[in-house]
Write an enzyme that holds these catalytic residues in place. Structure first.
Site, PDB file in Angstrom:
ATOM      1  N   LEU A 464      16.003  -0.993   3.052  1.00  0.00           N
ATOM      2  CA  LEU A 464      15.747  -2.292   2.424  1.00  0.00           C
ATOM      3  C   LEU A 464      14.893  -3.116   3.374  1.00  0.00           C
ATOM      4  O   LEU A 464      15.247  -3.275   4.546  1.00  0.00           O
ATOM      5  CB  LEU A 464      17.057  -3.040   2.155  1.00  0.00           C
ATOM      6  CG  LEU A 464      16.920  -4.507   1.702  1.00  0.00           C
ATOM      7  CD1 LEU A 464      16.309  -4.579   0.309  1.00  0.00           C
ATOM      8  CD2 LEU A 464      18.272  -5.214   1.738  1.00  0.00           C
ATOM      9  N   GLU A 465      13.750  -3.599   2.879  1.00  0.00           N
ATOM     10  CA  GLU A 465      12.943  -4.535   3.665  1.00  0.00           C
ATOM     11  C   GLU A 465      13.375  -5.943   3.262  1.00  0.00           C
ATOM     12  O   GLU A 465      13.322  -6.287   2.084  1.00  0.00           O
ATOM     13  CB  GLU A 465      11.452  -4.357   3.371  1.00  0.00           C
ATOM     14  CG  GLU A 465      10.799  -3.152   4.018  1.00  0.00           C
ATOM     15  CD  GLU A 465       9.288  -3.117   3.770  1.00  0.00           C
ATOM     16  OE1 GLU A 465       8.528  -2.895   4.730  1.00  0.00           O
ATOM     17  OE2 GLU A 465       8.878  -3.328   2.599  1.00  0.00           O
ATOM     18  N   VAL A 466      13.802  -6.738   4.233  1.00  0.00           N
ATOM     19  CA  VAL A 466      14.143  -8.138   3.976  1.00  0.00           C
ATOM     20  C   VAL A 466      13.003  -8.975   4.538  1.00  0.00           C
ATOM     21  O   VAL A 466      12.652  -8.828   5.711  1.00  0.00           O
ATOM     22  CB  VAL A 466      15.484  -8.521   4.627  1.00  0.00           C
ATOM     23  CG1 VAL A 466      15.738 -10.024   4.501  1.00  0.00           C
ATOM     24  CG2 VAL A 466      16.625  -7.731   3.978  1.00  0.00           C
TER      25      VAL A 466
END
Ligand code: T1G
Length: 710
Positions: A464-466
Site C-alpha cells: 500500500l502506498e500512502v
C-alpha cells in the site's frame, strides 16, 4: 526457580510447568543464550525427582516461539560456522526428544521455524483453536531450510508429501489445519489449553502412549511410505520447485534434498546433511537479501512514516466510493482482514450489486480455503452493504474512493463525500498517478485528504502506498497507515508526486518494453527474459493484467509530468483503439479463453506495426529494461519520493514483484555499482536516446564511490 532468565518453572502435581518468556522481547526466539538456558533448565528438571513430566508453554500473549533468532544469522561469517549453529540447534532438540521425562507442549500463537522444530521434538502437542495460532517452517523465505531437525521430524510425523508441501512453500498453517495434518495431537479452546496440556503430561508420565493414526490411506502408503513412490514424489517436487523459482532460490531445492537424504539414509545422516546444507545456504547472497527483507518488513510494521505520529483514529466503518474492480477488492479485503463495516457506493444499483458480489468473493475464497469458519463467514458478509447514495457514510471514519482515474471526477467525489461525512472523517484516494494535492484542491477539509494506493488484485497484493499531500494532517497519515496494516498490507509513505513511487519507476520499464517490441523483439521473448531475471511475470503480460486503458492513462499522466523521458512507446498506441485492453477484454498481447491466458496473439503485431525479427541480443534486452528502471529509481530517491532505500526496495518487491533475491532495485543498483551503471547508461543513451541519460544521483555516487545502503 530455574537459573536462566527466559525460562521459569513451577511444579504442579508432579508436572513441571515451564514457561518461556524472553524478557523485553515481543516474541520468543531461540538464540545461543536461550539454548544454554533450555539445556540448564532441563538439567535441573532431569535431576529433580519430584518432576515426573514437563508441560511447556510460552509466556507471550499471542506468540509461542518465532523460531531461531534471525539476527544471529546476520553475524555468520562462514558456512562452517552456520553448520555448527544448526548442529547445536539439532543437539538441543535431540536432548528434548530424548529427555527421560515426557514433555507435552501447549501452543498458542505463532509457532514457526525452530519453534515448531522444538514442538516436534516434544512427545505431545496441543494447540489452541485461535486465529493467532499458526504453525510452519518458513525458513525458505529467508533463503534457509529448517536446520534443527525439521526436515527430518516433520516428514516422519505427517508424511513426505505433506511435509514438502509445507516446507517448500513456507506455508503457515492455521491450528485447525495443523490438527487435520497431524502436526498437533489436540485442538482446544485457548481457555483450556493449559489444563489439557497438563492432563496430557500427567497421562504420559503414567505411561500412556498417544495413538497417532496413519493418514492418507493407500495413496500415502504408495507415495509416502514406499521408497519407489517417494522417488516419484521427490522428482515431481524438484521439477515444480525449479519451475517456480527459475533456479534463483537454492533453499527449497536444498530442503528437498535434506528431506530425501534423511528418508533414504536414516535420521542421523539426514540431520548431518541438513546442517551442512543449512551452512551452505546461510552464507549465500540470496539468504542475506531475504533476511534483510525480513527485518525491513518487520521494521515497517512499526513505522508510520512521520516523526512522532499521533495515534490513529480507530476505523469501525469504512466507506468505499466506486464499486469497480479496485473498489470491490478494497471493500472485500477490508471486511475480511480488518473486520470492519463496509458501505459501498456507486452511481447505479446494478454496479453496486456487481461490486458487492465481487467483494463477497474475497470472503468466499477465505471460506473455501478454510481460513474462516462458516460462522465467521456469515458474520463478515453481514458487514458488507451498499447503495447508490451516501446513506450510511455519516458514521464512516474513513472513506476510500476508487472511481475513474480522472481529476474532475475525483474532485466531485471529494465534495460529495465531505457533505455526507463528519468533520473528522478522512478521505483517501486510490488514484495511482494523480497528485493528491490536486484532488484536495476541491476539498473544504484538505487536511483530511490523503492517498491510499492499492495494487491489483487488492486481496492478494501486499503493498500500500500512502501519499500525504502538503496539507494532510499527521493524524490522517497514521490513520491511513494503521488501517492499511489492518487490511494486511505493508504500507510505505511516499511523496505526493506524479506516479508516486511504484508507477514512477514502473512506467519507464513498461515503455521500454514497447520500444523493444518496436525494435523487433518478440513479445514472449521479452517476458521470458524478465521472468528469468526473477520477475513473477514479464512487462507485456503485466500490461495485459493491469489493462492497456489503465496503462495508457498512467503513461499519459507521467508523460505530461516528466516530459520526453516518459514518452509512451508508439507501439502501444493502437492497442486501446483496437479494444485490446488485455485479460479483462479477453484479448491483448496474449489470447485469453474463459479467463485463461493462452499464447501470444500474433495478430497484435499488425497493430503495433512491427514483426518480431530478433532485435537486440537478450542481454541487452534485460539491460535496457532493468537499467531504465534503476536509473529512474535513483532519480526518484534523489527527489525524496521514498523516505529511505528500504521503503523503495520493499515497495518494488511487494508492489510489482521486483525479484526479492536481488533485494530490490536500489540494493541491486548497489550490487552493480554506480560507476558501472553510469557507464552502461551513457552507452545506451548514445545508442537509444536521452531516456537513458544517467541520473544525477548515480553520477554523484559514481564520483564519490557511495551507495544507497552504507
Ligand atoms: N528472530 C529474530 N527476531 C525476530 C524473529 C526471529 N525469528 N521473529 C520476530 N522477530 C522480531 C521482529 O524483527 C520484531 O523486532 C519483533 O520480533 C516483532 O516481530 C533453526 C533457521 C513471529 C509472526 O521466519 O514471522 O527458525 O522490530 O513485528 O507482526 O530451523 O515476526 O520489534 O525489533 O513481526 O506479531 C524462522 C519470523 C526463523 C518467523 C510475529 N522463523 N517472524 O509477527 O511481530 S529461522 C520465522 C515472524 C529458524 C531453524 C531456523 C513474525 C511473527 P522489532 P513482528 P508480529
Amino acid at each position: 526457580m530455574a537459573p536462566g532468565a527466559a525460562l521459569t518453572w513451577t511444579l504442579a502435581d508432579g508436572v513441571a510447568v515451564v514457561t518461556f518468556d524472553l524478557p523485553g522481547e515481543p516474541v520468543n526466539k531461540i538464540s545461543r543464550a536461550v539454548k544454554e538456558d533450555v539445556l540448564a533448565t532441563f538439567e535441573v528438571l532431569e535431576r529433580d525427582r519430584a518432576v515426573e513430566a514437563v508441560a511447556f508453554f510460552s509466556g507471550k500473549p499471542d506468540s509461542f516461539i518465532a523460531g531461531a533468532d534471525i539476527a544471529e544469522f546476520v553475524e555468520i561469517t562462514s558456512a562452517a560456522e552456520a553448520e555448527r549453529l544448526a548442529a547445536d540447534g539439532q543437539a538441543l532438540l535431540e536432548r528434548v526428544a530424548g529427555f527421560s521425562k515426557p514433555i507435552a507442549v501447549g501452543i498458542h500463537g505463532a509457532c514457526l521455524g525452530g519453534g515448531l522444530e522444538f514442538a516436534l521434538a516434544c512427545r505431545y502437542r496441543v494447540a489452541s483453536d485461535h486465529p493467532k495460532t499458526q504453525l510452519g517452517l518458513p525458513e525458505v523465505q529467508l533463503g534457509l531450510l529448517p536446520g534443527a531437525g525439521g526436515c527430518q521430524r516433520l516428514p516422519r510425523l505427517i508424511g513426505a508429501r505433506a511435509a514438502l508441501d509445507l516446507i517448500l512453500a513456507a506455508k503457515l498453517e492455521p491450528a485447525a489445519r495443523a490438527f487435520r495434518l497431524g502436526i498437533v495431537d489436540e485442538l482446544v479452546h485457548p481457555a483450556i489449553l493449559k489444563d489439557v496440556t497438563l492432563a496430557a503430561a500427567k497421562r504420559l508420565a503414567r505411561g500412556w502412549r498417544p495413538q497417532r493414526r496413519r493418514r492418507g490411506g493407500l495413496v500415502a502408503w504408495l507415495l509416502d511410505r514406499n521408497p519407489l513412490g517417494r522417488r516419484l514424489v521427490f522428482r515431481a517436487a524438484r521439477r515444480q520447485v525449479l519451475a517456480k523459482t527459475g533456479g534463483n532460490y537454492p533453499a527449497p531445492v536444498a530442503a528437498l534434498e535434506a528431506v530425501e537424504h534423511g528418508l533414504r539414509h536414516g535420521i542421523r545422516e539426514g540431520l548431518k546433511r541438513e546442517a551442512q546444507l543449512f551452512g551452505q545456504l546461510a552464507v549465500t547472497d540470496v539468504s542475506r537479501k531475504l533476511v534483510q527483507i525480513f527485518f525491513a518488513t518487520t521494521a515497517l510494521k512499526k513505522d508510520f512514516g512521520i516523526p512522532s505520529p499521533p495515534p490513529p483514529v480507530a476505523v469501525t466503518r469504512l466507506g468505499v466510493v466506486g464499486a469497480g474492480f479496485m473498489g470491490a477488492g478494497i471493500a472485500g479485503t477490508a471486511v475480511a482482514q480488518a473486520d470492519v463495516d463496509v458501505r459501498l457506493k456507486d452511481a447505479g444499483l446494478p454496479q453496486v450489486a456487481k461490486g458487492l458480489a465481487a467483494a463477497r468473493e474475497v470472503l468466499d475464497d477465505r471460506f473455501k480455503r478454510r481460513r474462516i469458519s462458516k460462522y465467521e463467514y456469515t458474520r463478515l458478509v453481514a458487514q458488507l452493504s451498499g447503495g447508490d447514495s451516501y446513506a450510511g457514510f455519516g458514521r464512516a471514519e474513513l472513506v476510500i474512493e476508487a472511481v475513474f482515474e480522472d481529476l474532475a471526477v475525483k474532485q466531485a467525489v471529494v465534495r460529495e463525500v465531505e457533505a455526507a461525512t463528519s468533520e473528522g472523517a478522512a478521505f483517501a484516494s486510490n488514484t495511482s498517478t494523480i497528485p493528491i494535492h490536486r484532488i484536495a484542491e476541491a476539498a473544504r477539509r484538505p487536511e483530511q485528504v490523503i492517498g491510499m494506493h492499492f495494487f491489483s488484485p487488492v486481496a492478494r497484493m501486499p503493498l500500500l502506498e500512502v501519499i500525504p499531500a502538503a496539507r494532510t494532517a499527521p493524524a490522517v497519515i497514521s490513520t491511513a497507515v494503521a488501517f492499511g496494516r489492518r487490511m494486511g498490507k505493508t504500507a510505505i509513505v511516499v511523496k505526493d508526486s506524479p506516479g508516486f513511487w511504484i508507477n514512477r519507476i514502473l512506467t519507464p520499464y513498461m515503455n521500454e518494453a514497447g520500444h523493444l517490441l518496436a525494435a523487433g523483439v518478440a513479445i514472449e521473448e521479452i517476458d521470458q527474459l524478465m521472468v528469468h531475471f526473477g520477475f513473477p511475470v514479464g512487462p507485456i503480460t503485466l500490461l495485459d493484467e493491469v489493462g492497456m486503458d489503465v496503462a495508457e492513462k498512467v503513461a499519459g499522466v507521467m508523460h505530461a509530468a516528466f516530459g520526453d523521458r516518459f514518452a509512451p512507446a508508439a507501439s502501444f498506441a493502437g492497442m486501446v483503439k483496437a479494444g485490446r485492453l488485455g485479460r479483462k477484454a479477453g484479448k491483448g498481447f496474449y489470447r485469453y479463453a474463459g479467463g485463461k491466458k493462452g499464447g501470444v496473439d500474433t495478430a497484435v503485431y499488425e497493430i503495433i506495426g512491427t514483426q518480431p525479427n530478433g532485435g537486440p541480443r537478450p542481454a541487452e534486452v534485460i539491460q535496457r529494461l532493468v537499467l531504465v528502471m534503476l536509473n529512474e529509481a535513483a532519480r526518484a530517491v534523489g527527489e525524496g519520493i521514498v523516505r529511505s532505500p528500504r521503503d523503495g526496495d520493499i515497495g518494488a518487491i511487494f508492489g510489482f514483484g521486483f525479484p526479492p533475491f536481488r533485494g530490490g532495485p536500489l540494493r541491486h543498483a548497489d550490487d552493480l555499482g554506480a560507476a558501472r551503471l553510469v557507464g552502461e547508461l551513457e552507452r545506451l543513451a548514445e545508442r537509444y536516446g536521452a531516456r537513458f541519460a544517467p541520473s544525477d544521483v548515480l553520477q554523484d555516487q559514481a564520483r564519490r564511490g557511495t551507495k544507497f545502503y552504507s
